[in-house]
Scaffold this active site. Structure first.
Site, mmCIF file in Angstrom:
data_model
loop_
_atom_site.group_PDB
_atom_site.id
_atom_site.type_symbol
_atom_site.label_atom_id
_atom_site.label_comp_id
_atom_site.label_asym_id
_atom_site.label_seq_id
_atom_site.Cartn_x
_atom_site.Cartn_y
_atom_site.Cartn_z
ATOM 1 N N ASP A 32 0.837 -1.218 0.000
ATOM 2 C CA ASP A 32 0.000 0.000 0.000
ATOM 3 C C ASP A 32 0.862 1.256 0.000
ATOM 4 O O ASP A 32 0.515 2.271 -0.598
ATOM 5 C CB ASP A 32 -0.885 0.021 1.259
ATOM 6 N N ASP A 36 0.341 4.653 -2.067
ATOM 7 C CA ASP A 36 0.123 5.948 -1.400
ATOM 8 C C ASP A 36 1.183 6.967 -1.824
ATOM 9 O O ASP A 36 0.882 8.138 -2.081
ATOM 10 C CB ASP A 36 0.158 5.774 0.123
ATOM 11 N N SER A 81 -36.880 -6.925 -12.420
ATOM 12 C CA SER A 81 -36.600 -7.788 -11.272
ATOM 13 C C SER A 81 -36.753 -9.235 -11.727
ATOM 14 O O SER A 81 -37.326 -9.506 -12.788
ATOM 15 C CB SER A 81 -37.593 -7.477 -10.153
ATOM 16 N N GLU A 111 -25.000 -17.636 -11.243
ATOM 17 C CA GLU A 111 -24.268 -16.563 -10.558
ATOM 18 C C GLU A 111 -24.745 -16.469 -9.109
ATOM 19 O O GLU A 111 -25.925 -16.723 -8.846
ATOM 20 C CB GLU A 111 -24.526 -15.210 -11.241
ATOM 21 N N LYS A 113 -26.228 -14.623 -6.081
ATOM 22 C CA LYS A 113 -27.142 -13.471 -6.058
ATOM 23 C C LYS A 113 -26.716 -12.547 -4.916
ATOM 24 O O LYS A 113 -27.021 -12.788 -3.755
ATOM 25 C CB LYS A 113 -28.573 -13.929 -5.860
ATOM 26 N N LYS A 308 -34.038 -18.627 -4.362
ATOM 27 C CA LYS A 308 -33.810 -17.950 -3.070
ATOM 28 C C LYS A 308 -33.489 -18.992 -2.009
ATOM 29 O O LYS A 308 -34.177 -20.013 -1.905
ATOM 30 C CB LYS A 308 -35.093 -17.202 -2.651
#
Ligand SMILES: NC(=O)n1nc(-c2ccco2)nc1N
Length: 317
Positions: A32, A36, A81, A111, A113, A308
């Site tokens: 990092d 930075d 939807s 995929e 959800k 679901k």
């Protein structure tokens, strides 16, 4: 001056590469501190030569003043939807209906959800020009300034023709727990779940608040596209990844409903090990011509369904 322009371009290229490795591929190649240090160098150069600043510079993620309100956005292609499936029989019925709608061999893409907020991102001449919520599917809200703060959303891509991509903005578990801890410390009402936290964060008028919420995205579809030349959903996912978009690595092309059921089975048990919330599995017909043949009901595509997961029984202590 030209020297400064060259240095600025070089720094932007390196920083965009580092950011892609870190935020999109989750595989940083430098510490990092290196990122930075280069970002600081770019900020200093842009301070010295403000005329060199461009909207897609890595220094321009968190915009200026808070908005007065959100303007409305019309989705040329509605963001529909998905209809739901709750068990194996529902999935078999879906596959049967799809196979009856075409005489071509049928393949699916499964995929995860993602349980977040559906968004649309538009790019023109390779630049991120607008981001919007799904809203009611035809009218959403312009949340461009908030979406710019999500590091895994590229501010520029190679594709120069107009393209709209769609996906889910979400708050990873770790960020959700940290945010609620903070809220409880401040005596504020915690968010009930990561989806509400993501939605609440993207509805902020001040982009600095959205920037502080460590949101992320997975992109999973294409809306408007001047150059539609790919004829499968899986091909689109690969194209989006190539363009630098963050797609979910767990998607899988399945040649039969049996394979789909195995995928659902696997992720039903594997789900707790994910670092983000999912509420099901989305199954889509892979061939775009067959998608077109199957078309839509009043509110959902006939070529996709959302399985679901059973609602987790809440253990009341
Ligand atoms: N929420 C989510 O992960 N979704 N949602 C769709 C979708 C919604 C409409 C068409 O596709 N696909 C995925 N992976």
């Amino acid at each position: 001056k030209n020297q400064a322009q060259e240095k600025v371009n070089e720094l932007r290229e390196i920083l965009n590469k580092y950011a892609h490795e870190y935020y999109v591929l989750d595989k940083p190649s430098v510490p990092d501190s290196e990122y930075d240090q280069k970002l600081q160098e770019l900020r200093k150069l842009e301070e010295a030569y403000p005329e060199l600043i461009t909207a897609d510079s890595p220094t321009q993620r968190v915009g200026g003043e808070p908005l007065e309100g959100f303007t409305k956005v019309q989705h040329e292609i509605p963001m529909l939807s998905l209809s739901n499936a709750f068990n194996e029989q529902d999935l078999r019925d879906f596959a049967r209906r799809a196979s009856q709608g075409t005489d071509k061999p049928l393949a699916f893409v499964c995929e995860l959800k993602i349980d977040g907020l559906a968004i649309s991102l538009t790019y023109e001449n390779g630049k991120f020009v607008r981001g919007a919520t799904r809203g009611d599917g035809t009218t959403g809200e312009d949340i461009t300034s908030n979406l710019r703060t999500i590091r895994s959303i590229p501010l520029s891509i190679k594709e120069q023709r107009k393209i709209e991509v769609r996906g889910e903005a979400f708050m990873p578990h770790k960020s959700f727990l940290a945010l609620n801890e903070q809220k409880e410390k401040n005596g504020e009402e915690p968010f009930a779940n990561p989806r509400n936290a993501a939605a609440g964060s993207l509805r902020q008028l001040d982009p600095r608040i959205a920037a502080s919420r460590n949101l992320d995205v997975f992109l999973y579809g294409v809306g408007e596209w001047e150059a539609e030349e790919i004829n499968s959903h899986s091909g689109r996912l690969e194209y989006m990844k190539e363009q630098g978009f963050k797609t979910n690595p767990e998607w899988k092309r399945c040649d039969s409903i049996e394979e789909v059921l195995e995928y659902v089975e696997y992720w039903t048990t594997e789900r707790p090990n994910l670092r983000y919330e999912i509420d099901g599995i989305v199954i889509k017909v892979d061939d775009l011509d067959i998608q077109e043949e199957l078309g839509y009901t009043a509110k959902s595509p006939r070529w996709a369904i959302a399985y679901k997961f059973p609602a987790e029984e809440v253990v009341t202590t």
